[in-house]
Design a protein around this motif. Structure first.
Motif, PDB file in Angstrom:
ATOM      1  N   ASN A 181     -10.612  -7.885   3.225  1.00 61.48           N
ATOM      2  CA  ASN A 181     -10.938  -9.316   3.245  1.00 61.48           C
ATOM      3  C   ASN A 181      -9.762 -10.089   3.841  1.00 61.48           C
ATOM      4  OD1 ASN A 181     -11.606 -12.002   2.657  1.00 61.48           O
ATOM      5  ND2 ASN A 181     -12.781 -11.390   0.845  1.00 61.48           N
ATOM      6  N   THR A 182      -9.939 -10.579   5.037  1.00 66.40           N
ATOM      7  CA  THR A 182      -8.842 -11.259   5.744  1.00 66.40           C
ATOM      8  C   THR A 182      -8.543 -12.644   5.165  1.00 66.40           C
ATOM      9  OG1 THR A 182     -10.432 -12.133   7.353  1.00 66.40           O
ATOM     10  CG2 THR A 182      -9.334 -10.051   7.897  1.00 66.40           C
ATOM     11  N   GLU A 183      -9.306 -13.054   4.188  1.00 65.90           N
ATOM     12  CA  GLU A 183      -9.104 -14.377   3.595  1.00 65.90           C
ATOM     13  C   GLU A 183      -7.837 -14.438   2.744  1.00 65.90           C
ATOM     14  OE1 GLU A 183     -11.493 -17.269   0.422  1.00 65.90           O
ATOM     15  OE2 GLU A 183     -12.542 -15.620   1.452  1.00 65.90           O
ATOM     16  N   TYR A 184      -7.411 -13.289   2.205  1.00 66.20           N
ATOM     17  CA  TYR A 184      -6.279 -13.256   1.288  1.00 66.20           C
ATOM     18  C   TYR A 184      -5.013 -12.788   2.007  1.00 66.20           C
ATOM     19  CZ  TYR A 184      -9.984 -13.623  -2.204  1.00 66.20           C
ATOM     20  OH  TYR A 184     -11.065 -14.033  -2.931  1.00 66.20           O
ATOM     21  N   LYS A 185      -4.131 -13.717   2.306  1.00 67.40           N
ATOM     22  CA  LYS A 185      -2.917 -13.383   3.061  1.00 67.40           C
ATOM     23  C   LYS A 185      -2.035 -12.390   2.307  1.00 67.40           C
ATOM     24  CE  LYS A 185       1.069 -15.364   5.440  1.00 67.40           C
ATOM     25  NZ  LYS A 185       1.991 -14.360   4.890  1.00 67.40           N
ATOM     26  N   ALA A 186      -1.871 -12.591   0.981  1.00 72.94           N
ATOM     27  CA  ALA A 186      -1.009 -11.698   0.200  1.00 72.94           C
ATOM     28  C   ALA A 186      -1.522 -10.263   0.253  1.00 72.94           C
ATOM     29  CB  ALA A 186      -0.924 -12.171  -1.248  1.00 72.94           C
ATOM     30  N   ILE A 187      -2.847 -10.095   0.163  1.00 69.65           N
ATOM     31  CA  ILE A 187      -3.436  -8.761   0.232  1.00 69.65           C
ATOM     32  C   ILE A 187      -3.221  -8.163   1.618  1.00 69.65           C
ATOM     33  CG2 ILE A 187      -5.577  -7.442   0.117  1.00 69.65           C
ATOM     34  CD1 ILE A 187      -4.775  -8.386  -2.575  1.00 69.65           C
ATOM     35  N   ASN A 188      -3.436  -8.950   2.649  1.00 73.83           N
ATOM     36  CA  ASN A 188      -3.264  -8.456   4.018  1.00 73.83           C
ATOM     37  C   ASN A 188      -1.823  -8.051   4.285  1.00 73.83           C
ATOM     38  OD1 ASN A 188      -5.954  -8.816   4.755  1.00 73.83           O
ATOM     39  ND2 ASN A 188      -5.633 -10.954   5.315  1.00 73.83           N
ATOM     40  N   ASP A 189      -0.897  -8.846   3.801  1.00 71.86           N
ATOM     41  CA  ASP A 189       0.517  -8.505   3.980  1.00 71.86           C
ATOM     42  C   ASP A 189       0.832  -7.186   3.292  1.00 71.86           C
ATOM     43  OD1 ASP A 189       0.900 -10.799   5.430  1.00 71.86           O
ATOM     44  OD2 ASP A 189       1.811 -11.930   3.778  1.00 71.86           O
ATOM     45  N   PHE A 190       0.274  -6.996   2.101  1.00 76.13           N
ATOM     46  CA  PHE A 190       0.488  -5.763   1.349  1.00 76.13           C
ATOM     47  C   PHE A 190      -0.095  -4.564   2.104  1.00 76.13           C
ATOM     48  CE2 PHE A 190      -0.435  -2.496  -1.738  1.00 76.13           C
ATOM     49  CZ  PHE A 190       0.638  -2.542  -2.611  1.00 76.13           C
ATOM     50  N   ILE A 191      -1.328  -4.703   2.588  1.00 78.32           N
ATOM     51  CA  ILE A 191      -1.998  -3.634   3.329  1.00 78.32           C
ATOM     52  C   ILE A 191      -1.184  -3.240   4.560  1.00 78.32           C
ATOM     53  CG2 ILE A 191      -4.044  -3.050   4.680  1.00 78.32           C
ATOM     54  CD1 ILE A 191      -4.526  -3.179   1.647  1.00 78.32           C
ATOM     55  N   ASN A 192      -0.730  -4.226   5.300  1.00 81.94           N
ATOM     56  CA  ASN A 192       0.027  -3.955   6.520  1.00 81.94           C
ATOM     57  C   ASN A 192       1.380  -3.327   6.213  1.00 81.94           C
ATOM     58  OD1 ASN A 192      -2.017  -5.022   8.130  1.00 81.94           O
ATOM     59  ND2 ASN A 192      -1.188  -7.102   8.011  1.00 81.94           N
ATOM     60  N   SER A 193       1.998  -3.774   5.146  1.00 79.35           N
ATOM     61  CA  SER A 193       3.325  -3.272   4.791  1.00 79.35           C
ATOM     62  C   SER A 193       3.294  -1.778   4.493  1.00 79.35           C
ATOM     63  CB  SER A 193       3.862  -4.036   3.572  1.00 79.35           C
ATOM     64  OG  SER A 193       5.074  -3.485   3.124  1.00 79.35           O
ATOM     65  N   TYR A 194       2.260  -1.331   3.785  1.00 74.85           N
ATOM     66  CA  TYR A 194       2.180   0.070   3.367  1.00 74.85           C
ATOM     67  C   TYR A 194       1.287   0.913   4.278  1.00 74.85           C
ATOM     68  CZ  TYR A 194       4.553  -1.387  -0.879  1.00 74.85           C
ATOM     69  OH  TYR A 194       5.475  -1.896  -1.776  1.00 74.85           O
ATOM     70  N   ASN A 195       0.893   0.345   5.436  1.00 76.86           N
ATOM     71  CA  ASN A 195       0.098   1.081   6.427  1.00 76.86           C
ATOM     72  C   ASN A 195      -1.208   1.615   5.849  1.00 76.86           C
ATOM     73  OD1 ASN A 195       2.106   0.779   8.466  1.00 76.86           O
ATOM     74  ND2 ASN A 195       3.270   2.447   7.511  1.00 76.86           N
ATOM     75  N   ILE A 196      -1.837   0.812   4.998  1.00 74.48           N
ATOM     76  CA  ILE A 196      -3.122   1.205   4.425  1.00 74.48           C
ATOM     77  C   ILE A 196      -4.176   1.230   5.533  1.00 74.48           C
ATOM     78  CG2 ILE A 196      -4.906   0.618   2.740  1.00 74.48           C
ATOM     79  CD1 ILE A 196      -2.205   1.432   1.526  1.00 74.48           C
ATOM     80  N   CYS A 197      -4.980   2.293   5.581  1.00 72.30           N
ATOM     81  CA  CYS A 197      -6.061   2.395   6.557  1.00 72.30           C
ATOM     82  C   CYS A 197      -7.375   2.032   5.863  1.00 72.30           C
ATOM     83  CB  CYS A 197      -6.141   3.808   7.132  1.00 72.30           C
ATOM     84  SG  CYS A 197      -7.447   3.998   8.351  1.00 72.30           S
ATOM     85  N   VAL A 198      -7.946   0.918   6.247  1.00 68.39           N
ATOM     86  CA  VAL A 198      -9.138   0.409   5.565  1.00 68.39           C
ATOM     87  C   VAL A 198     -10.290   1.406   5.620  1.00 68.39           C
ATOM     88  CG1 VAL A 198     -10.884  -1.413   5.587  1.00 68.39           C
ATOM     89  CG2 VAL A 198      -8.489  -1.986   5.991  1.00 68.39           C
ATOM     90  N   ASP A 199     -10.416   2.128   6.742  1.00 67.02           N
ATOM     91  CA  ASP A 199     -11.533   3.063   6.906  1.00 67.02           C
ATOM     92  C   ASP A 199     -11.310   4.388   6.180  1.00 67.02           C
ATOM     93  OD1 ASP A 199     -12.906   1.259   8.512  1.00 67.02           O
ATOM     94  OD2 ASP A 199     -11.893   1.956  10.327  1.00 67.02           O
ATOM     95  N   GLU A 200     -10.057   4.817   6.053  1.00 66.94           N
ATOM     96  CA  GLU A 200      -9.764   6.124   5.472  1.00 66.94           C
ATOM     97  C   GLU A 200      -9.474   6.064   3.978  1.00 66.94           C
ATOM     98  OE1 GLU A 200      -6.620   7.960   7.611  1.00 66.94           O
ATOM     99  OE2 GLU A 200      -7.653   7.884   9.537  1.00 66.94           O
ATOM    100  N   ASP A 201      -8.797   5.035   3.524  1.00 63.88           N
ATOM    101  CA  ASP A 201      -8.400   4.955   2.113  1.00 63.88           C
ATOM    102  C   ASP A 201      -9.540   4.361   1.305  1.00 63.88           C
ATOM    103  OD1 ASP A 201      -5.926   5.984   2.872  1.00 63.88           O
ATOM    104  OD2 ASP A 201      -5.182   3.999   3.364  1.00 63.88           O
ATOM    105  N   THR A 202     -10.541   5.193   1.087  1.00 66.62           N
ATOM    106  CA  THR A 202     -11.827   4.726   0.569  1.00 66.62           C
ATOM    107  C   THR A 202     -11.959   4.811  -0.943  1.00 66.62           C
ATOM    108  OG1 THR A 202     -12.699   6.933   1.017  1.00 66.62           O
ATOM    109  CG2 THR A 202     -13.043   5.245   2.700  1.00 66.62           C
ATOM    110  N   SER A 203     -10.858   5.012  -1.654  1.00 62.61           N
ATOM    111  CA  SER A 203     -10.877   5.002  -3.113  1.00 62.61           C
ATOM    112  C   SER A 203      -9.501   4.578  -3.605  1.00 62.61           C
ATOM    113  CB  SER A 203     -11.214   6.401  -3.661  1.00 62.61           C
ATOM    114  OG  SER A 203     -10.141   7.291  -3.414  1.00 62.61           O
ATOM    115  N   PRO A 204      -9.416   4.064  -4.846  1.00 59.93           N
ATOM    116  CA  PRO A 204      -8.099   3.705  -5.378  1.00 59.93           C
ATOM    117  C   PRO A 204      -7.133   4.880  -5.363  1.00 59.93           C
ATOM    118  CG  PRO A 204      -9.812   2.736  -6.725  1.00 59.93           C
ATOM    119  CD  PRO A 204     -10.497   3.647  -5.745  1.00 59.93           C
ATOM    120  N   LYS A 205      -7.626   6.098  -5.595  1.00 57.55           N
ATOM    121  CA  LYS A 205      -6.764   7.281  -5.618  1.00 57.55           C
ATOM    122  C   LYS A 205      -6.129   7.512  -4.249  1.00 57.55           C
ATOM    123  CE  LYS A 205      -6.780  12.165  -6.895  1.00 57.55           C
ATOM    124  NZ  LYS A 205      -5.800  12.008  -7.968  1.00 57.55           N
TER     125      LYS A 205
END
Length: 350
Positions: A181-205
């Protein structure tokens, strides 16, 4: 009189276990570090109110209790210990001051933005201590990989280096739900910082493992503990540059798992023996290499030893003893073998 706030309730299950692991790790930390370092700083940027209405200890009390114990250890090298806490919320801050009155001589608390507090500690506190332990339990997602890197880089830049360790708590499923969700800047910054892949990291684990591996760079080790409460998943990360600290954190994780009656709160890693078997099939490995491999892959020494025993008894794992007498019960895996304090060498293969 204490001001009413949400800390007045008893801790939730995942919070209780998080603090239980912190307490058990600091038991080992205090005994070890007090004999290695001259001075130790405990740093708590998101301290909260100190304790709960039911009397349960929060991180400030737990850390102050262990700091006080260090000064009482007979023959300890460490003679200077202090807790530095910070709480931005005014009500929690007032309660924190009251909670820490018994530890007034070894505590210092402020009311600042957490990142400003960390910056101040890195500039003014860490240069005066030979070891610093950070417990970071943020109320949002603003604590980025870059912030972790800064702690280690700054502490190592001093002429007299300050050894840093960080324990970080994250509400993993809360971040995971909104990761696209691109609406939340804090979440986006976190995702980018840790190189989270939205398509691959499909579970909390998978999300937690991605964060763990992203942190485990530049000579740092990072291991995690996963907790599940209802539909929510939480993660506790230990970050440090000394494998013995990693071992002791995972040992604390194991103890809490063994003692906890709500076992469903724990999400265990995939079977250790399966992952270990695949690793040894790829290439033989020595006891020294295996110690680092296991801890780097989030497996405790206890899990590793149990897996080795099972693979040896049921799946044909072989041991070649290079400079010592063969023994059916010996694996020679510990920190002492890793650093060369003990020299027995064993090669594991199928």
């Amino acid at each position: 009189m204490a001001v009413q706030n949400f800390f007045d309730n008893k801790p939730k299950d995942h919070t209780r276990l998080k603090l239980q692991v912190l307490d058990k790790y600091l038991q080992a930390y205090s005994e070890i570090m007090s004999r290695v370092f001259n001075s130790i700083a405990f740093i708590d940027p998101y301290a909260g109110a100190g304790k709960y209405l039911d009397g349960s200890e929060g991180s400030p009390i737990i850390m102050c209790r262990h700091a006080s114990h260090i000064l009482e250890i007979e023959g300890a090298k460490c003679k200077k210990v202090k807790y530095f806490g910070n709480e931005f919320d005014i009500n929690n801050y007032e309660n924190l001051k009251q909670s820490l009155q018994p530890y007034a001589k070894i505590s210092n608390i402020t009311q600042k933005d957490a990142k400003d507090f960390i910056k101040q500690c890195l500039e003014k506190v860490c240069p005066r201590y030979s070891s610093s332990f950070f417990f970071v339990d943020p109320f949002n997602y603003s604590f980025l990989k870059e912030d972790i890197e800064q702690i280690f880089n700054v502490c190592e830049s001093y002429f007299h280096k300050c050894q840093a360790e960080v324990v970080l708590f994250l509400p993993a499923s809360n971040v995971y739900r909104f990761k696209s969700n691109t609406e939340y800047k804090a979440i986006n910054d976190f995702i980018n910082s840790y190189n989270i892949c939205v398509d691959e990291d499909t579970s909390p684990k998978k999300f937690i493992e991605r964060v763990r591996k992203a942190i485990q760079e530049n000579g740092k080790y990072c291991v995690s503990m996963e907790l599940k409460a209802g539909t929510n998943t939480y993660a506790l990360f230990f970050i440090g540059k000394n494998l013995y600290g990693v071992e002791k954190f995972l040992e604390a994780r194991d103890k809490c798992q063994d003692e906890d009656i709500t076992r469903s709160l724990f999400i265990l890693p995939d079977t250790t023996e399966g992952i270990l078997a695949e690793r040894i099939k790829q290439q033989e490995i020595t006891n020294k290499e295996l110690y680092e491999w296991a801890l780097s892959n989030n497996f405790s020494k206890k899990q590793l030893m149990n897996a080795l025993k099972l693979l040896e008894e049921k799946y044909g794992l072989k041991k070649d003893f290079k400079n010592c007498s063969p023994s059916s019960r010996a694996y020679y895996i510990s920190y002492d073998y890793y650093v060369g304090k003990k020299t027995q060498e064993v090669v594991f293969h199928f």
